[in-house]
Scaffold this active site. Structure first.
Site, PDB file in Angstrom:
ATOM      1  CB  SER A 136      -0.914  -0.004   1.234  1.00 20.64           C
ATOM      2  OG  SER A 136      -0.151  -0.275   2.405  1.00 20.64           O
ATOM      3  CE  LYS A 189       7.188  -3.552   3.627  1.00 23.60           C
ATOM      4  NZ  LYS A 189       7.241  -2.225   2.980  1.00 23.60           N
TER       5      LYS A 189
END
Length: 336
Positions: A136, A189
């Site tokens: 996002s 990540k």
């Protein structure tokens, strides 16, 4: 309609404020800097964080936590991970028992190795902590581009309530009880994205990028499941989904910083050039410490740490990864 306080006026805080207001809620946005708050109040945008995006004039903006926290139905904490503890300490006297605080920061605290919701629960024990994460980028959410995320909470009622508040025709929300898996996927990540950026900066191609993404999610899941997360979470939005977008997009500050390091910049020079918080740098050391604590191998993350903090040449780091002992891709798949 709910009354919502968004604590943090970085790009993600701005985007979530806009989304929540457009969903019909009354939004108060808190900025650490009064100068930024004044810019948003007068120009209804913050060009240094989210250029070209206008915020609704009805969003209330303040630099005083005493105006942003009390009286809200819900708080969304969007401070950089490095200052979540400091911000939470200041919020504590203002938070009522049972108030839901949604963590939107991604990181693992160095030293304590705590997730952001762990910190919220420690500093604001009367709060009901939840987490939002997934692929996002703020730049796209603020422009109403289709986005899908996951919200984690300890009880289903809280998760369902948050799902209704955040969900819109362009912002799809799934819910999960796996808060540790969600937070680890969202944090680690960023470290893999630094590696992907370094490979891009060195001129490597799609093969290297695909290898880093796929072996990167193996490392994230290896550590995450050892810490109590569910494997399925790392196959979902806040695992492989967030990893793909962060490794592939130029919106990703972690990838951009990695590209610069692959081109010869030091970590400090790259962070200065990006001019935004590069969360992967703060999570990298914590990830290695967690790997030692839980006795798991994270070869990509370990090499990123050596490049970041030990001055290792990225080419030598790549060689170290390529020349590791020969292995089996999936030890759970048996030979006939």
């Amino acid at each position: 309609m709910a009354k919502i306080g968004v604590i943090g006026a970085g790009s993600w805080g701005l985007a979530l404020s806009k989304l929540l207001y457009e969903n019909g809620n009354e939004v108060t946005l808190w900025s650490f800097l009064e100068s930024d708050a004044e810019l948003i109040r007068t120009k209804h945008e913050l060009e240094s964080k989210l250029p070209g995006v206008k915020l609704p004039e009805q969003i209330r903006v303040t630099s005083d936590l005493a105006e942003a926290v009390p009286g809200q139905d819900l708080l969304v904490l969007v401070s950089p991970s490095a200052v979540v503890r400091e911000t939470a300490k200041k919020m504590r006297p203002l938070v009522l028992d049972g108030m839901v605080i949604v963590n939107a920061a991604k990181g693992i605290e160095e030293g304590t190795l705590m997730t952001m919701t762990d910190i919220i629960e420690e500093e604001i024990p009367q709060a009901n902590a939840a987490v939002i994460s997934g692929p996002s980028h703020a730049e796209e959410v603020a422009r109403s581009m289709p986005t899908t995320i996951v919200i984690g909470a300890k009880d289903e009622a809280t998760a369902r309530m948050l799902q209704k508040l955040f969900m819109s025709p362009v912002f799809r929300v799934y819910i999960s009880s796996d808060m540790i898996g969600i937070e680890l996927g969202g944090s680690l990540k960023n470290v893999i994205a630094l590696a992907a950026g370094i490979a891009d900066g060195m001129g490597y191609g799609d093969n290297a990028k695909a290898a880093l993404i796929t072996r990167g999610i193996v490392e994230i899941a290896r550590l995450g499941t050892k810490m109590g997360g569910h494997f399925e979470t790392f196959c979902g939005l806040t695992g492989i989904g967030d990893l793909i977008v962060t490794c592939a997009s130029m919106h990703s500050r972690n990838r951009r910083a990695g590209i610069l390091m692959g081109q010869g910049y030091t970590m400090e020079e790259a962070m200065k050039e990006v001019n935004m918080v590069v969360e992967g740098v703060y999570s990298a050391r914590s990830a290695v410490a967690l790997a030692r604590k839980y006795d798991v191998e994270l070869p990509i993350i370990e090499q990123v740490n050596k490049v970041l903090f030990e001055g290792k040449d990225p080419k030598e780091a790549v060689s170290a990864l390529m020349l590791r002992d020969m292995g089996v891709e999936n030890s759970l798949v048996p030979w006939n």
